[in-house]
Design a protein around this motif. Structure first.
Motif, PDB file in Angstrom:
ATOM      1  N   TRP A  56       0.850  -1.187   0.000  1.00 53.04           N
ATOM      2  CA  TRP A  56       0.000   0.000   0.000  1.00 53.04           C
ATOM      3  C   TRP A  56       0.886   1.237   0.000  1.00 53.04           C
ATOM      4  N   SER A  67       4.961   7.052   0.440  1.00 54.28           N
ATOM      5  CA  SER A  67       5.479   6.198   1.508  1.00 54.28           C
ATOM      6  C   SER A  67       4.774   4.853   1.494  1.00 54.28           C
ATOM      7  N   TRP A  68       5.519   3.828   1.895  1.00 54.68           N
ATOM      8  CA  TRP A  68       4.986   2.477   1.989  1.00 54.68           C
ATOM      9  C   TRP A  68       5.770   1.734   3.051  1.00 54.68           C
ATOM     10  N   GLN A  69       5.323   0.526   3.348  1.00 53.09           N
ATOM     11  CA  GLN A  69       5.927  -0.301   4.395  1.00 53.09           C
ATOM     12  C   GLN A  69       5.935   0.447   5.723  1.00 53.09           C
ATOM     13  N   SER A  70       4.732   0.869   6.130  1.00 56.35           N
ATOM     14  CA  SER A  70       4.551   1.611   7.395  1.00 56.35           C
ATOM     15  C   SER A  70       5.445   2.842   7.460  1.00 56.35           C
ATOM     16  N   ALA A  71       5.611   3.496   6.326  1.00 53.32           N
ATOM     17  CA  ALA A  71       6.421   4.717   6.174  1.00 53.32           C
ATOM     18  C   ALA A  71       7.904   4.480   6.417  1.00 53.32           C
ATOM     19  N   GLU A  72       8.332   3.214   6.454  1.00 54.31           N
ATOM     20  CA  GLU A  72       9.762   2.917   6.544  1.00 54.31           C
ATOM     21  C   GLU A  72      10.455   3.167   5.211  1.00 54.31           C
ATOM     22  N   GLN A  73       9.683   3.075   4.133  1.00 58.48           N
ATOM     23  CA  GLN A  73      10.190   3.336   2.788  1.00 58.48           C
ATOM     24  C   GLN A  73       9.502   4.583   2.267  1.00 58.48           C
ATOM     25  N   ARG A  74      10.241   5.445   1.619  1.00 59.70           N
ATOM     26  CA  ARG A  74       9.620   6.621   1.024  1.00 59.70           C
ATOM     27  C   ARG A  74      10.481   7.148  -0.122  1.00 59.70           C
TER      28      ARG A  74
END
Length: 93
Positions: A56, A67-74
């Protein structure tokens, strides 16, 4: 700021985020990645090529980043091509 002005500003921000997700979806499609807009264009569901949970993607940080992966990736919203490439690589793992 009065309530009408605040509502108008919130609507503009939401439209900008929706537009950013639409641009990302279109760029992912050019890379052969299946992605679909969800939740009134407030999220992008990116399907993995192999069976597994989708990723998502949201627009966050005041509209500055995907952002994705609980906002760990952006990735910056102003680099749609780069974001699509990073996401395509990420889901291929």
């Amino acid at each position: 700021m009065n309530s009408i002005m605040a509502a108008a500003m919130a609507g503009l921000a939401q439209q900008s985020e929706s537009d950013a997700l639409i641009r990302l979806r279109d760029r992912l499609a050019r890379l052969g990645v299946n992605a679909e807009l969800r939740e009134n264009n407030s999220a992008l569901m990116v399907h993995r090529p192999e069976p597994g949970l989708p990723v998502w993607v949201f627009v966050g940080y005041s509209g500055a980043y995907y952002s994705w992966q609980s906002a760990e990736q952006r990735h910056p919203v102003d680099d749609v091509e780069g974001a699509a490439n990073v996401l395509a690589e990420y889901i291929a793992k």
